[in-house]
Design a protein around this motif. Structure first.
Motif, PDB file in Angstrom:
ATOM      1  N   ASP A  41       7.797  -5.560   0.268  1.00  0.00           N
ATOM      2  CA  ASP A  41       8.978  -5.608   1.122  1.00  0.00           C
ATOM      3  C   ASP A  41       9.536  -7.028   1.090  1.00  0.00           C
ATOM      4  OD1 ASP A  41       8.855  -2.910   2.012  1.00  0.00           O
ATOM      5  OD2 ASP A  41       7.308  -3.453   3.460  1.00  0.00           O
ATOM      6  N   ASN A 130       0.607  -6.858   3.802  1.00  0.00           N
ATOM      7  CA  ASN A 130       1.241  -6.124   4.881  1.00  0.00           C
ATOM      8  C   ASN A 130       0.121  -5.494   5.705  1.00  0.00           C
ATOM      9  OD1 ASN A 130       2.445  -4.231   6.551  1.00  0.00           O
ATOM     10  ND2 ASN A 130       3.992  -3.663   5.044  1.00  0.00           N
ATOM     11  N   SER A 133      -0.063  -1.602   6.665  1.00  0.00           N
ATOM     12  CA  SER A 133      -0.260  -0.565   5.660  1.00  0.00           C
ATOM     13  C   SER A 133      -1.743  -0.372   5.363  1.00  0.00           C
ATOM     14  CB  SER A 133       0.474  -0.951   4.369  1.00  0.00           C
ATOM     15  OG  SER A 133       0.258   0.018   3.379  1.00  0.00           O
ATOM     16  N   ASN A 139       4.321  -8.313   1.901  1.00  0.00           N
ATOM     17  CA  ASN A 139       5.583  -8.803   2.444  1.00  0.00           C
ATOM     18  C   ASN A 139       5.937 -10.077   1.691  1.00  0.00           C
ATOM     19  OD1 ASN A 139       5.768  -6.829   4.504  1.00  0.00           O
ATOM     20  ND2 ASN A 139       4.334  -8.000   5.739  1.00  0.00           N
TER      21      ASN A 139
END
Length: 190
Positions: A41, A130, A133, A139
């Motif tokens: 992300d 992250n 998750s 990230n």
């Protein structure tokens, strides 16, 4: 919709829809394992289109505030930032270096009104697991990006971005430290 408010500057309005969060989905193949997609992300910071605000240099029209931080809007950084989504997608095959408190990546960009002359453009970013998750996911926060050559020290270790994603996510095993050759002891002279 953008995470950043539009900016009116010298009679023009600048918007930031190009800096929407995006997701990279590289396919990694660990040694002896099945291929796995590791979502990354990606988010962008306002330093990608602003610089430090200096009273002696900037006027009120330069002021740009984001999350309580006062910065100075910079048209050249903004023009470069238009290329960031494509650059981030292309990074998967690129080399990444460690520089102070960030990873860095350098590419070449061409700006309008430069007669096609490309210039070095550096991105500075963090890459973290992250924690929300259950599967490997990362990230990435692009802290800043501006015209500059490689900022990493000359002897810096470099990684392929795809390999760095594998290492940080835990999909790849970290490399084992290299053994240093043992020094021979000098014999006593008689």
């Amino acid at each position: 919709m953008s995470n950043f408010a539009a900016k009116q500057f010298r009679g023009l309005q600048y918007t930031f829809g190009h800096l929407q969060p995006l997701v990279l989905q590289p396919l990694l193949t660990p040694t002896g394992g099945d291929p796995v997609i590791v979502p990354v992300d990606v988010q962008f910071g306002c330093h990608c289109f602003t610089e430090e605000f200096k009273d002696a240099l900037h006027q009120d029209e330069h002021r740009y505030s984001h999350l309580g931080e006062l910065r100075a809007f910079d048209v050249i950084r903004y023009e470069c930032s238009l290329q960031l989504p494509a650059i981030v997608n292309a990074m998967l095959g690129g080399m990444i270096y460690w520089c102070k408190e960030s990873y860095t990546y350098v590419t070449r960009v061409t700006l309008p009104d430069t007669d096609g002359v490309a210039q070095d453009y550096s991105l500075f970013f963090s890459l973290t697991k992250n924690s929300d998750s259950v599967h490997p996911a990362l990230n990435m926060f692009v802290k800043s990006a501006y015209l500059r050559g490689l900022a990493a020290p000359p002897a810096s270790d470099g990684w392929r971005f795809r390999s760095l994603i594998g290492l940080v996510s835990g999909v790849y095993e970290p490399p084992k430290p290299k053994e240093r050759p043992k020094k021979k002891k000098k014999g006593k002279e008689k």
